[in-house]
Design an enzyme around this catalytic site. Sequence first.
Site, PDB file in Angstrom:
ATOM      1  N   THR A 117     -14.862  42.800 -17.261  1.00 46.21           N
ATOM      2  CA  THR A 117     -15.972  42.226 -16.501  1.00 46.21           C
ATOM      3  C   THR A 117     -15.491  41.369 -15.347  1.00 46.21           C
ATOM      4  OG1 THR A 117     -17.755  40.591 -16.660  1.00 46.21           O
ATOM      5  CG2 THR A 117     -15.978  40.330 -18.185  1.00 46.21           C
ATOM      6  N   TYR A 141     -17.949  34.227 -22.482  1.00 43.60           N
ATOM      7  CA  TYR A 141     -18.008  35.687 -22.363  1.00 43.60           C
ATOM      8  C   TYR A 141     -16.799  36.193 -21.562  1.00 43.60           C
ATOM      9  CZ  TYR A 141     -19.264  40.186 -20.426  1.00 43.60           C
ATOM     10  OH  TYR A 141     -19.214  41.501 -20.022  1.00 43.60           O
TER      11      TYR A 141
END
Length: 323
Positions: A117, A141
């Site tokens: 990501t 995250y």
Amino acid sequence: MKRVLVTGGAGYIGSHVVKLLGERGYEVKVYDNLSTGHRESVLYGDLIVGDLSDTKLLRTTLTDFAPDVVMHFAAFIEVEESVRQPLKYYRNNACNTMNLLNVMQECGIGNFIFSSTAAVYGLPEFTPVSEDAPLVPINPYGQSKRCVEGALMDISQAGAVKYISLRYFNVAGADPDGKLGQKYENPTHLITRALKTAKGEFEKFQMFGTDYPTPDGTCIRDYIHVTDLVEAHILAMEYLPGSDRSGIFNLGYGHGYSVREVIDIAKKVTGTDFRVEETGRREGDPIELVADSSRIRKDLGWRPGYDDLEFIIKTAWDWERSL
Ligand code: UFG
């Protein structure tokens, strides 16, 4: 590469990948615990319902199927939730991935495609951000994905695995054939949230933060259509056997839109002037994330076909209305 195991293949991105693999004649098996995925989204191949922490089931699955490559999508993905429940993210995104890699190593499976990501960059100093930028995630995250990238680097150097890590920017839109799309009851992502508001499922759309140092005060993101993203996975998978090294690639178009711009286009596409409330910032949000995607274009020959935010939102809207 012929046989592909797809973890998280019942989820949003995984199911689009499975569809493309199936259409192109690959043999697919899906491994998914259905915590956020849906059985009916698996359009090709068998579905094994299981968790990545279940070492025994993983071992049986990998031994029986003997995939040439594992594509790993199963993960939690919400930035704000990760700030509130960091361990949920470390346990699933990091620990369970290590478990998967360990079982792969035991079973002699050495090719891995990893869903990483843009959140690994944190607050990049330069934009568009290139793969060589420092990795300083600002939320759990991003940190959980960065852990895996670090492990992959070490494991590949030890010769156990060859991998491609694809750093996604903001994935959006739905299958243009209308067979798949996002299915969340309480979505937190911008475009889905806006469309569900346009549909009347939410009374208003909350715009998180209008005082950022950007031209209109809202955060900027690089929205990439899910079909262009999944196409890159096939290119990455086919690149692995002929290459003597692993690779890391950004996946975005290279230009960004502010939250306000996205909302304006969503209003236009849906023909609905839904209510927007400007509220405070959401914790963990970087100001601007735009990809420098020159590496994937050059090394893998990636040629996106849907670089058009209006089209992206339209496919998502068509899907949303079909639910
Ligand atoms: N936003 C709102 N209101 C909402 C939802 C979102 O204003 O109801 C704003 C956010 O504050 C942010 C922008 O819209 O500024 C985009 O937010 P999303 O939740 O749609 O996406 P994120 O950028 O937080 O995260 C997504 C993925 C991550 C990935 C990241 C990379 O969830 O996996 O993009 O850019 F890392």
